[in-house]
Design an enzyme around this catalytic site. Sequence first.
Site, PDB file in Angstrom:
ATOM      1  N   HIS A 158      17.201  70.385  35.945  1.00  0.00           N
ATOM      2  CA  HIS A 158      18.098  71.252  35.167  1.00  0.00           C
ATOM      3  C   HIS A 158      17.456  72.533  34.681  1.00  0.00           C
ATOM      4  O   HIS A 158      18.128  73.397  34.146  1.00  0.00           O
ATOM      5  CB  HIS A 158      18.692  70.502  33.964  1.00  0.00           C
ATOM      6  CG  HIS A 158      17.717  70.307  32.839  1.00  0.00           C
ATOM      7  ND1 HIS A 158      16.781  69.318  32.851  1.00  0.00           N
ATOM      8  CD2 HIS A 158      17.533  70.986  31.693  1.00  0.00           C
ATOM      9  CE1 HIS A 158      16.047  69.382  31.749  1.00  0.00           C
ATOM     10  NE2 HIS A 158      16.471  70.393  31.025  1.00  0.00           N
TER      11      HIS A 158
HETATM   12  C1  UD1 Z   1      19.230  72.193  26.989  1.00  0.00           C
HETATM   13  C2  UD1 Z   1      17.867  72.566  26.381  1.00  0.00           C
HETATM   14  C3  UD1 Z   1      16.769  71.885  27.166  1.00  0.00           C
HETATM   15  C4  UD1 Z   1      16.999  70.396  27.310  1.00  0.00           C
HETATM   16  C5  UD1 Z   1      18.363  70.181  27.949  1.00  0.00           C
HETATM   17  C6  UD1 Z   1      18.669  68.706  28.121  1.00  0.00           C
HETATM   18  C7  UD1 Z   1      17.790  74.820  25.398  1.00  0.00           C
HETATM   19  C8  UD1 Z   1      17.308  76.210  25.578  1.00  0.00           C
HETATM   20  N1  UD1 Z   1      17.640  73.994  26.459  1.00  0.00           N
HETATM   21  O1  UD1 Z   1      19.289  72.797  28.276  1.00  0.00           O
HETATM   22  O2  UD1 Z   1      15.537  72.094  26.479  1.00  0.00           O
HETATM   23  O3  UD1 Z   1      16.006  69.849  28.146  1.00  0.00           O
HETATM   24  O4  UD1 Z   1      19.350  70.792  27.113  1.00  0.00           O
HETATM   25  O5  UD1 Z   1      19.877  68.497  28.759  1.00  0.00           O
HETATM   26  O6  UD1 Z   1      18.294  74.491  24.364  1.00  0.00           O
HETATM   27  N2  UD1 Z   1      26.893  72.142  29.953  1.00  0.00           N
HETATM   28  C9  UD1 Z   1      28.055  71.441  30.153  1.00  0.00           C
HETATM   29  N3  UD1 Z   1      28.346  70.412  29.317  1.00  0.00           N
HETATM   30  C10 UD1 Z   1      27.546  70.069  28.285  1.00  0.00           C
HETATM   31  C11 UD1 Z   1      26.371  70.825  28.080  1.00  0.00           C
HETATM   32  C12 UD1 Z   1      26.045  71.841  28.916  1.00  0.00           C
HETATM   33  O7  UD1 Z   1      28.819  71.686  31.063  1.00  0.00           O
HETATM   34  O8  UD1 Z   1      27.861  69.109  27.569  1.00  0.00           O
HETATM   35  C13 UD1 Z   1      26.549  73.237  30.890  1.00  0.00           C
HETATM   36  C14 UD1 Z   1      27.184  74.539  30.578  1.00  0.00           C
HETATM   37  O9  UD1 Z   1      27.508  75.141  31.782  1.00  0.00           O
HETATM   38  C15 UD1 Z   1      26.060  75.320  29.917  1.00  0.00           C
HETATM   39  C16 UD1 Z   1      24.845  74.802  30.643  1.00  0.00           C
HETATM   40  O10 UD1 Z   1      25.150  73.426  30.906  1.00  0.00           O
HETATM   41  O11 UD1 Z   1      26.239  76.675  30.024  1.00  0.00           O
HETATM   42  C17 UD1 Z   1      23.585  74.923  29.883  1.00  0.00           C
HETATM   43  O12 UD1 Z   1      23.665  74.212  28.659  1.00  0.00           O
HETATM   44  P1  UD1 Z   1      22.663  74.528  27.455  1.00  0.00           P
HETATM   45  O13 UD1 Z   1      22.896  73.588  26.369  1.00  0.00           O
HETATM   46  O14 UD1 Z   1      22.655  75.976  27.152  1.00  0.00           O
HETATM   47  O15 UD1 Z   1      21.224  74.250  28.023  1.00  0.00           O
HETATM   48  P2  UD1 Z   1      20.702  73.097  28.958  1.00  0.00           P
HETATM   49  O16 UD1 Z   1      20.427  73.724  30.259  1.00  0.00           O
HETATM   50  O17 UD1 Z   1      21.532  71.861  28.898  1.00  0.00           O
END
Ligand code: UD1
Length: 361
Positions: free
Chosen positions: A206
């Site tokens: 991820h």
């Molecule tokens: C976040 C953390 C990372 C952790 C990871 C675990 C930061 C900078 N990163 O990364 O350290 O290892 O979580 O999973 O905080 N999305 C969904 N549904 C959800 C959550 C996310 O669809 O429930 C998608 C969305 O498209 C979103 C993308 O994932 O834009 C990124 O989500 P985000 O929470 O910004 O960061 P992660 O990549 O999940």
Amino acid sequence: MPRKVLSVVGARPQFVKAALVSDAMRLRGLRECLIHTGQHYDHEMSQIFFNELGLRAPDRNLGVGSQSHAGQVAAMLVGIEAAILQEKPDIALVFGDTNSTLAGALAAAKLGIPLAHVEAGLRSFNRAMPEELNRVLTDHASDILFCPTQNAVTQLAREAITRGVHFVGDTMYDATLRFSRQDDTMPAILARLGLTSGRYLALTLHRPGNVDVPERLTAILETLADCDTSVVFPVHPRTMGKIEALPDAGRWLRGHGALQLIKPLGYQDMLALVGQAHCLLTDSGGLQKEAYFLRTPCITLRGETEWTETVDEGWNVLVDAEPERILAALKHRFPETPPPPHYGDGRASRLIADILATTDL
Ligand code: UD1
């Protein structure tokens, strides 16, 4: 009146880190106000963890969701500040290295609320990772720093942080001890996926560095699709978005070669999947450790790791997602003796609650 702790969680790994601490705080008589920033919001990224880990329902959900980093942190800051002003906690508690961690830390520090950080002192020394910035800034704003390893204590000392530093062990180790069911004859998840213990690889991806560059993502998928063992791949939603955007998305989504794409798993299913795998391939931080706790060899698809003990002990190899190095690592001989304990004795959560209840503020 017992102390009141305002804890901030928001992303999947934080639910695991917070669950046992929350329990221990309750047993220690501390009051807790639990804030969910809403960073992760899909059922299988959030609610399923609250259910499985018995984490109490949040007192507030800020519903921040997916945005740019600045937008996400800014919205969290405003919400957490309002919560602190209303709840008047004695201590703010943050976990790990996500944007929710940084927002909680900044909001508390700006209001002069004593700040405690669980998983302090970890470094990848790669400032291109958003998590690295979040860790460094949070540690330097914290008053109480809970370190999962002795290396983390040493690293904080290098950065001139020595006050309020406690080696407590890793709350994820506590959680693995409590929730892992490796002695079960045949974990249900293996039966459901048609897998045989020790005869498949588990994969997670991820990190923006791996999945946001289509060529790099494709190279990793191509390499693993060619394996002669099944590769089970629970896909993080951000990664699914990137796969769907590839020109040959259909090929991957149908499950190409050895690759078997599945939805993200709940906590116990994931522990079972990793614990029974021949080997884990991952770019996650937490899973590198969980593999170590569960005595499963790990191949890390990054150039560096915060969890250097796992590499030093020979249970983890770093391959930076390069196809030749992935293939070489799959032939690597991993140790046969159990991994030495570097992550405490399974009482980190209790020690944290004790310190929060008694430390001078
Ligand atoms: C976040 C953390 C990372 C952790 C990871 C675990 C930061 C900078 N990163 O990364 O350290 O290892 O979580 O999973 O905080 N999305 C969904 N549904 C959800 C959550 C996310 O669809 O429930 C998608 C969305 O498209 C979103 C993308 O994932 O834009 C990124 O989500 P985000 O929470 O910004 O960061 P992660 O990549 O999940």
